[in-house]
Scaffold this motif. Structure first.
Motif, PDB file in Angstrom:
ATOM      1  N   GLN A  36       0.839  -1.196   0.000  1.00 15.70           N
ATOM      2  CA  GLN A  36       0.000   0.000   0.000  1.00 15.70           C
ATOM      3  C   GLN A  36       0.877   1.251   0.000  1.00 15.70           C
ATOM      4  O   GLN A  36       2.071   1.171   0.248  1.00 15.70           O
ATOM      5  N   ASP A  37       0.276   2.386  -0.266  1.00 16.22           N
ATOM      6  CA  ASP A  37       1.018   3.651  -0.326  1.00 16.22           C
ATOM      7  C   ASP A  37       1.405   4.176   1.052  1.00 16.22           C
ATOM      8  O   ASP A  37       2.262   5.036   1.157  1.00 16.22           O
ATOM      9  N   GLN A  52       2.406   8.244   5.149  1.00 13.96           N
ATOM     10  CA  GLN A  52       3.631   7.715   4.556  1.00 13.96           C
ATOM     11  C   GLN A  52       4.798   8.320   5.323  1.00 13.96           C
ATOM     12  O   GLN A  52       4.816   9.523   5.599  1.00 13.96           O
ATOM     13  N   LYS A  81       6.392   5.120  -8.429  1.00 12.35           N
ATOM     14  CA  LYS A  81       5.423   5.815  -7.585  1.00 12.35           C
ATOM     15  C   LYS A  81       6.024   7.117  -7.104  1.00 12.35           C
ATOM     16  O   LYS A  81       7.210   7.213  -6.838  1.00 12.35           O
ATOM     17  N   THR A  86      -0.356   9.559  -4.751  1.00 15.08           N
ATOM     18  CA  THR A  86      -0.923   8.600  -3.805  1.00 15.08           C
ATOM     19  C   THR A  86      -2.138   9.204  -3.115  1.00 15.08           C
ATOM     20  O   THR A  86      -2.395  10.399  -3.229  1.00 15.08           O
TER      21      THR A  86
END
Length: 127
Positions: A36-37, A52, A81, A86
């Motif tokens: 996942q981000d 994050q 990414k 995100t």
């Protein structure tokens, strides 16, 4: 704070983020995997937020800490990414001097890096 390896840098950032949110009264959850981000889910007053976590020891030629916002990998080191793409709610950043920043993701417009200079002082947090 010395970051001898990327793993040590990541662990330090995650540990400080958990300490910060815990002291502020959040319930902190850690995802079971890393697909996942976000690195953390925090909850307070029945509201969930994703975070994050980043850590840096890298400075610009102007002696300002700089944080990479994109993730690269694979055999060609291709970007896969960047933070601005995100759906995380916050970016928590730890620098090598143990300064911490909590930045709403919507405030970040750069794709590759941000500098933790005067403009980012607004987002500086303490335990």
């Amino acid at each position: 704070m010395n970051f001898d390896t990327n793993k040590e840098k990541g662990n330090s950032g995650l540990g400080m983020a958990i300490a910060y949110f815990t002291t502020k009264g959040y319930t902190v959850s850690i995802p079971l995997n890393d697909t996942q981000d976000y690195d953390l889910v925090i909850e307070k007053c029945n509201k969930l937020y994703t975070v994050q976590v980043k850590a840096t020891g890298c400075k610009t030629k102007y002696n300002v800490y700089q944080v990479a916002l994109k993730s690269c990998g694979g055999t060609k080191g291709k970007e896969y990414k960047t933070v601005v793409n995100t759906n995380v709610d916050y970016i928590f950043i730890l620098d090598a001097e143990q300064k911490m920043y909590l930045i709403p993701r919507i405030e970040i417009v750069n794709k590759s890096t941000i500098n933790l200079g005067k403009r980012m002082e607004t987002y500086r947090v303490n335990i």
